[in-house]
Scaffold this motif. Sequence first.
Motif, PDB file in Angstrom:
ATOM      1  N   THR A  93       0.984  -1.251   0.086  1.00 39.51           N
ATOM      2  CA  THR A  93       0.171   0.031  -0.073  1.00 39.51           C
ATOM      3  C   THR A  93       0.891   1.291   0.132  1.00 39.51           C
ATOM      4  O   THR A  93       1.801   1.428   0.808  1.00 39.51           O
ATOM      5  CB  THR A  93      -0.880  -0.128   1.286  1.00 39.51           C
ATOM      6  N   MET A  94       0.514   2.409  -0.840  1.00 36.16           N
ATOM      7  CA  MET A  94       1.148   3.659  -0.874  1.00 36.16           C
ATOM      8  C   MET A  94       0.468   4.541  -0.093  1.00 36.16           C
ATOM      9  O   MET A  94      -0.951   4.519  -0.489  1.00 36.16           O
ATOM     10  CB  MET A  94       1.495   3.995  -2.107  1.00 36.16           C
ATOM     11  N   ALA A  95       0.685   4.959   0.878  1.00 32.39           N
ATOM     12  CA  ALA A  95      -0.199   5.820   1.661  1.00 32.39           C
ATOM     13  C   ALA A  95       0.462   7.455   2.111  1.00 32.39           C
ATOM     14  O   ALA A  95       1.586   7.478   2.338  1.00 32.39           O
ATOM     15  CB  ALA A  95      -0.235   5.180   3.273  1.00 32.39           C
ATOM     16  N   LEU A  96      -0.070   8.292   1.692  1.00 30.02           N
ATOM     17  CA  LEU A  96      -0.138   9.865   2.091  1.00 30.02           C
ATOM     18  C   LEU A  96      -0.709  10.126   3.260  1.00 30.02           C
ATOM     19  O   LEU A  96      -1.996  10.003   3.443  1.00 30.02           O
ATOM     20  CB  LEU A  96      -0.362  10.709   0.901  1.00 30.02           C
ATOM     21  N   LEU A  97       0.082  10.223   4.137  1.00 29.09           N
ATOM     22  CA  LEU A  97      -0.737  10.611   5.779  1.00 29.09           C
ATOM     23  C   LEU A  97      -0.357  12.139   5.979  1.00 29.09           C
ATOM     24  O   LEU A  97       0.956  12.725   6.040  1.00 29.09           O
ATOM     25  CB  LEU A  97       0.026   9.793   6.952  1.00 29.09           C
ATOM     26  N   VAL A  98      -1.328  12.844   6.267  1.00 31.63           N
ATOM     27  CA  VAL A  98      -1.360  14.230   6.443  1.00 31.63           C
ATOM     28  C   VAL A  98      -2.208  14.445   7.768  1.00 31.63           C
ATOM     29  O   VAL A  98      -3.255  14.462   7.687  1.00 31.63           O
ATOM     30  CB  VAL A  98      -1.614  14.965   5.243  1.00 31.63           C
ATOM     31  N   GLY A 122      -0.960  19.710   8.850  1.00 29.78           N
ATOM     32  CA  GLY A 122      -2.048  20.394   9.582  1.00 29.78           C
ATOM     33  C   GLY A 122      -1.502  21.441  10.578  1.00 29.78           C
ATOM     34  O   GLY A 122      -2.435  22.459  10.898  1.00 29.78           O
ATOM     35  N   GLU A 123      -0.338  21.380  10.800  1.00 31.49           N
ATOM     36  CA  GLU A 123       0.144  22.585  11.755  1.00 31.49           C
ATOM     37  C   GLU A 123       0.269  23.947  10.883  1.00 31.49           C
ATOM     38  O   GLU A 123      -0.057  25.029  11.359  1.00 31.49           O
ATOM     39  CB  GLU A 123       1.681  22.301  12.192  1.00 31.49           C
ATOM     40  N   ALA A 124       0.370  23.887   9.455  1.00 35.98           N
ATOM     41  CA  ALA A 124       0.469  25.188   8.894  1.00 35.98           C
ATOM     42  C   ALA A 124      -1.009  25.530   8.574  1.00 35.98           C
ATOM     43  O   ALA A 124      -1.072  26.731   8.732  1.00 35.98           O
ATOM     44  CB  ALA A 124       0.839  24.639   7.360  1.00 35.98           C
ATOM     45  N   PHE A 125      -2.008  24.934   8.482  1.00 29.91           N
ATOM     46  CA  PHE A 125      -3.323  25.232   8.545  1.00 29.91           C
ATOM     47  C   PHE A 125      -3.830  26.060   9.774  1.00 29.91           C
ATOM     48  O   PHE A 125      -4.314  26.976   9.803  1.00 29.91           O
ATOM     49  CB  PHE A 125      -4.269  24.065   8.368  1.00 29.91           C
ATOM     50  N   ASP A 126      -3.424  25.285  10.866  1.00 35.67           N
ATOM     51  CA  ASP A 126      -3.688  26.220  12.298  1.00 35.67           C
ATOM     52  C   ASP A 126      -3.102  27.192  12.373  1.00 35.67           C
ATOM     53  O   ASP A 126      -3.468  28.177  13.014  1.00 35.67           O
ATOM     54  CB  ASP A 126      -3.323  25.192  13.255  1.00 35.67           C
ATOM     55  N   GLY A 170      -6.008  13.682   9.738  1.00 33.74           N
ATOM     56  CA  GLY A 170      -7.073  14.598   9.812  1.00 33.74           C
ATOM     57  C   GLY A 170      -7.239  15.447   8.568  1.00 33.74           C
ATOM     58  O   GLY A 170      -8.286  15.673   8.085  1.00 33.74           O
ATOM     59  N   VAL A 171      -6.120  16.009   7.784  1.00 38.47           N
ATOM     60  CA  VAL A 171      -6.027  17.006   6.566  1.00 38.47           C
ATOM     61  C   VAL A 171      -6.694  16.018   5.418  1.00 38.47           C
ATOM     62  O   VAL A 171      -7.133  16.598   4.425  1.00 38.47           O
ATOM     63  CB  VAL A 171      -4.604  17.175   6.193  1.00 38.47           C
ATOM     64  N   ALA A 172      -6.610  14.774   5.349  1.00 42.24           N
ATOM     65  CA  ALA A 172      -7.215  13.799   4.338  1.00 42.24           C
ATOM     66  C   ALA A 172      -9.170  13.990   4.283  1.00 42.24           C
ATOM     67  O   ALA A 172      -9.442  13.953   3.276  1.00 42.24           O
ATOM     68  CB  ALA A 172      -6.970  12.572   4.684  1.00 42.24           C
ATOM     69  N   ALA A 173      -9.479  15.071   5.423  1.00 39.09           N
ATOM     70  CA  ALA A 173     -10.869  15.442   5.129  1.00 39.09           C
ATOM     71  C   ALA A 173     -10.854  16.485   4.621  1.00 39.09           C
ATOM     72  O   ALA A 173     -11.969  17.144   4.257  1.00 39.09           O
ATOM     73  CB  ALA A 173     -11.351  15.773   6.891  1.00 39.09           C
ATOM     74  N   ASN A 174      -9.899  17.229   4.026  1.00 43.19           N
ATOM     75  CA  ASN A 174      -9.869  18.420   3.367  1.00 43.19           C
ATOM     76  C   ASN A 174     -10.505  18.198   1.985  1.00 43.19           C
ATOM     77  O   ASN A 174     -10.067  17.396   1.232  1.00 43.19           O
ATOM     78  CB  ASN A 174      -8.473  19.274   3.206  1.00 43.19           C
TER      79      ASN A 174
END
Length: 366
Positions: free
Chosen positions: A133-138, A167-171, A276-280
Amino acid sequence: MADEPLVLGIETSCDETGVGIVRGTTLLADAVASSVDTHARFGGVVPEIASRAHLESMVPTIERALEEAGISARDLDGIAVTAGPGLAGALLVGVSAAKAYAYALNKPLYGVNHLASHICVDQLEHGPLPEPTMALLVSGGHSSLLLAPDITSDVRPLGATIDDAAGEAFDKIARVLQLGFPGGPVIDRLAKEGDPKAIAFPRGLSGSRDPAYDFSFSGLKTSVARWIEAKRAAGEEVPVRDVAASFQEAVVDVLTRKAVRACKDEGVDHLMIGGGVAANTRLRALAQERCERAGIRLRVPRPGLCTDNGAMVAALGAEMVARNRPASDWELSADSSLPVTEPHVPGAHSHTHDHVHEVSKDNLYS
């Protein structure tokens, strides 16, 4: 042990007390108690407050999950818990609770990795994970590209953030724009009404000589903050929606481009996005667009399973049981920097999941 193991998962790595119950790859319950409102007035998560909130919420949330699943705790085949990475104090509450329930019920205990759990949760929505599996975790703490030939024992980091996570950058940008905490959902909402091409914000580590799979959002964050400050200093109104849209586009552009490149380079025909950012909504849309163009199948769990939750921990725990991975010892402890290369923390003396731990007060409290 049943063909499809029944596992309860406990997640306390940050500010949400999550308890999930899974039978195989079927989600039976997903109970969450969030303390995010308590942290909002501080503009970020306060570790001590998070730990106390977990302590207060743990038993009621477990009871709610058991009721939702329609089972008794004695029906469980195992108990899984996030052992790391995360906030040390918060993790300790979850690990202590998992030990207590496993001890009282005489069930095997599985300490699992938070990041691997974010990958495994997709099984609850789209069925068994392809291998590899290739996964991008954000998320708020992580931006990583991972290759997982076996989610229970073999997870390989290809790239990660070298400074701020997405996610830090968004906050932080939400804070500069005075939009409150957490920043991700409000920026996502405002960006829908803005122009993503209005402001040309930089794309970090996107040059030909930069690391192919690593991420950097610190420079982007600084650039956006300075642009806003310059507008305010000149007495001009800040176009909040355009800033949100342009900033968001810079983040998701880099994330999706590097993820698709990793799939092509590794010969993997699918991409899983979690955290969490995958909800974007823009991240999901752009990833879908670029994956379709590259002939890559995209797997993204529904938003409720992208943020921290107990279901993801239960999903990985059930996979551990199904694949006969060793249970954890009573010496299991929280590891705030547990590397993603360790999907779970096996016990030194455990060999199979059908051998319940030797329980004594001596080794439980040592």
